[in-house]
Design a protein around this motif. Structure first.
Motif, PDB file in Angstrom:
ATOM      1  N   GLU A  42       0.834  -1.215   0.000  1.00  0.00           N
ATOM      2  CA  GLU A  42       0.000   0.000   0.000  1.00  0.00           C
ATOM      3  C   GLU A  42       0.863   1.257   0.000  1.00  0.00           C
ATOM      4  OE1 GLU A  42      -3.326   0.527  -0.241  1.00  0.00           O
ATOM      5  OE2 GLU A  42      -3.525  -1.615  -0.617  1.00  0.00           O
ATOM      6  N   LEU A  43       1.953   1.225   0.742  1.00  0.00           N
ATOM      7  CA  LEU A  43       2.854   2.384   0.778  1.00  0.00           C
ATOM      8  C   LEU A  43       3.408   2.670  -0.613  1.00  0.00           C
ATOM      9  CD1 LEU A  43       4.517   4.536   2.238  1.00  0.00           C
ATOM     10  CD2 LEU A  43       6.220   2.768   2.727  1.00  0.00           C
ATOM     11  N   LYS A  44       3.864   1.638  -1.299  1.00  0.00           N
ATOM     12  CA  LYS A  44       4.402   1.829  -2.651  1.00  0.00           C
ATOM     13  C   LYS A  44       3.327   2.328  -3.606  1.00  0.00           C
ATOM     14  CE  LYS A  44       8.224  -1.319  -2.187  1.00  0.00           C
ATOM     15  NZ  LYS A  44       8.880  -2.545  -2.562  1.00  0.00           N
ATOM     16  N   ARG A  45       2.126   1.796  -3.450  1.00  0.00           N
ATOM     17  CA  ARG A  45       1.028   2.221  -4.321  1.00  0.00           C
ATOM     18  C   ARG A  45       0.683   3.684  -4.086  1.00  0.00           C
ATOM     19  NH1 ARG A  45      -4.422   2.650  -4.248  1.00  0.00           N
ATOM     20  NH2 ARG A  45      -4.619   1.959  -2.106  1.00  0.00           N
ATOM     21  N   LEU A  46       0.623   4.103  -2.823  1.00  0.00           N
ATOM     22  CA  LEU A  46       0.268   5.491  -2.503  1.00  0.00           C
ATOM     23  C   LEU A  46       1.392   6.469  -2.833  1.00  0.00           C
ATOM     24  CD1 LEU A  46      -1.632   4.986   0.875  1.00  0.00           C
ATOM     25  CD2 LEU A  46      -2.609   5.677  -1.320  1.00  0.00           C
ATOM     26  N   GLU A  47       2.629   6.003  -2.772  1.00  0.00           N
ATOM     27  CA  GLU A  47       3.755   6.872  -3.139  1.00  0.00           C
ATOM     28  C   GLU A  47       3.683   7.265  -4.606  1.00  0.00           C
ATOM     29  OE1 GLU A  47       7.193   4.598  -1.957  1.00  0.00           O
ATOM     30  OE2 GLU A  47       7.358   5.686  -0.065  1.00  0.00           O
ATOM     31  N   LYS A  48       3.146   6.388  -5.414  1.00  0.00           N
ATOM     32  CA  LYS A  48       3.048   6.662  -6.853  1.00  0.00           C
ATOM     33  C   LYS A  48       1.955   7.679  -7.171  1.00  0.00           C
ATOM     34  CE  LYS A  48       4.865   2.209  -8.228  1.00  0.00           C
ATOM     35  NZ  LYS A  48       4.603   0.907  -8.839  1.00  0.00           N
ATOM     36  N   PHE A  52      -0.483  12.595  -1.433  1.00  0.00           N
ATOM     37  CA  PHE A  52      -0.269  12.734   0.003  1.00  0.00           C
ATOM     38  C   PHE A  52       1.142  13.241   0.274  1.00  0.00           C
ATOM     39  CE2 PHE A  52      -3.174   9.196  -0.748  1.00  0.00           C
ATOM     40  CZ  PHE A  52      -4.274   9.598  -0.019  1.00  0.00           C
ATOM     41  N   SER A  53       1.342  13.747   1.466  1.00  0.00           N
ATOM     42  CA  SER A  53       2.673  14.160   1.892  1.00  0.00           C
ATOM     43  C   SER A  53       3.543  12.916   2.013  1.00  0.00           C
ATOM     44  CB  SER A  53       2.586  14.885   3.242  1.00  0.00           C
ATOM     45  OG  SER A  53       3.859  15.023   3.798  1.00  0.00           O
ATOM     46  N   LEU A  57       3.403  10.266   5.209  1.00  0.00           N
ATOM     47  CA  LEU A  57       2.824   8.991   4.777  1.00  0.00           C
ATOM     48  C   LEU A  57       3.799   7.846   5.040  1.00  0.00           C
ATOM     49  CD1 LEU A  57       0.479   7.583   3.188  1.00  0.00           C
ATOM     50  CD2 LEU A  57       1.910   7.879   1.165  1.00  0.00           C
ATOM     51  N   LYS A  58       5.034   8.047   4.625  1.00  0.00           N
ATOM     52  CA  LYS A  58       6.040   7.003   4.811  1.00  0.00           C
ATOM     53  C   LYS A  58       6.289   6.756   6.300  1.00  0.00           C
ATOM     54  CE  LYS A  58      10.472   5.475   3.168  1.00  0.00           C
ATOM     55  NZ  LYS A  58      11.427   5.560   2.100  1.00  0.00           N
ATOM     56  N   ASN A  59       6.343   7.805   7.103  1.00  0.00           N
ATOM     57  CA  ASN A  59       6.557   7.651   8.546  1.00  0.00           C
ATOM     58  C   ASN A  59       5.433   6.853   9.193  1.00  0.00           C
ATOM     59  OD1 ASN A  59       8.980   9.020   8.554  1.00  0.00           O
ATOM     60  ND2 ASN A  59       8.066  10.971   9.139  1.00  0.00           N
ATOM     61  N   GLN A  60       4.199   7.149   8.810  1.00  0.00           N
ATOM     62  CA  GLN A  60       3.057   6.450   9.389  1.00  0.00           C
ATOM     63  C   GLN A  60       3.065   4.965   9.020  1.00  0.00           C
ATOM     64  OE1 GLN A  60       0.970   7.664  11.607  1.00  0.00           O
ATOM     65  NE2 GLN A  60      -0.096   5.734  11.771  1.00  0.00           N
ATOM     66  N   PHE A  61       3.344   4.676   7.770  1.00  0.00           N
ATOM     67  CA  PHE A  61       3.390   3.278   7.337  1.00  0.00           C
ATOM     68  C   PHE A  61       4.545   2.539   8.007  1.00  0.00           C
ATOM     69  CE2 PHE A  61       0.300   4.304   4.134  1.00  0.00           C
ATOM     70  CZ  PHE A  61      -0.299   3.099   3.835  1.00  0.00           C
ATOM     71  N   GLU A  62       5.710   3.183   8.088  1.00  0.00           N
ATOM     72  CA  GLU A  62       6.859   2.537   8.734  1.00  0.00           C
ATOM     73  C   GLU A  62       6.592   2.300  10.219  1.00  0.00           C
ATOM     74  OE1 GLU A  62      10.267   4.916   7.767  1.00  0.00           O
ATOM     75  OE2 GLU A  62      10.443   4.024   5.772  1.00  0.00           O
ATOM     76  N   LYS A  63       5.880   3.210  10.842  1.00  0.00           N
ATOM     77  CA  LYS A  63       5.522   3.036  12.253  1.00  0.00           C
ATOM     78  C   LYS A  63       4.625   1.805  12.422  1.00  0.00           C
ATOM     79  CE  LYS A  63       3.007   5.516  15.852  1.00  0.00           C
ATOM     80  NZ  LYS A  63       2.232   6.715  16.157  1.00  0.00           N
ATOM     81  N   GLU A  64       3.636   1.666  11.549  1.00  0.00           N
ATOM     82  CA  GLU A  64       2.732   0.509  11.605  1.00  0.00           C
ATOM     83  C   GLU A  64       3.475  -0.799  11.313  1.00  0.00           C
ATOM     84  OE1 GLU A  64      -0.496   0.240  12.510  1.00  0.00           O
ATOM     85  OE2 GLU A  64      -0.443   2.361  13.037  1.00  0.00           O
TER      86      GLU A  64
END
Length: 128
Positions: A42-48, A52-53, A57-64
């Motif tokens: 999902e992170l890779k999909r949303l980065e594309k 979003f910021s 976004l990356k910090n939140q996903f990495e935290k999870e």
């Protein structure tokens, strides 16, 4: 008068219960690994999408993802400990609430001692 008291439920480790615990821990571990993979996807999909910021976004996903990896490490430790434990060991399974009858003249320390329920292969073996 009745009051609510916490009762500890312990399980006696048998071959059957050991296998059930192993399967339970292993299935939780697999589920958490799937969740990590899904979050990374999902992170890779949303980065594309660039909607979003990227940093937040990356910090939140990495935290999870990190949260789930810590749970996986805990489950791996529990699996290791399960293999080490001898059969017949008592494992704290959970705590339940019970109603206790208290009357005038009862000894307080005896009435509120820590009761324990011992279970072996799903059957109540003893109440202490």
């Amino acid at each position: 008068m009745q009051i609510i008291q916490t009762v500890v439920v312990k399980q006696i480790l048998t071959e059957k219960s050991k296998q059930q615990l192993f399967e339970k821990y292993n299935s939780k571990k697999l589920q958490l690994q799937k969740e990590c993979d899904q979050l990374q996807f999902e992170l890779k999909r949303l980065e594309k999408t660039k909607n979003f910021s990227q940093v937040s976004l990356k910090n939140q996903f990495e935290k999870e993802i990190q949260f789930r990896k810590e749970k996986i490490k805990l489950l791996e430790f529990q699996i290791e400990q399960l293999h080490i434990l001898p059969l017949g060991s008592e494992l704290k399974e959970r705590e339940v609430q019970a109603l206790v009858e208290i009357n005038v003249g009862d000894t307080w320390d005896v009435s509120l001692g820590q009761p324990t329920i011992i279970i072996k292969d799903g059957i109540v073996e003893e109440i202490r």
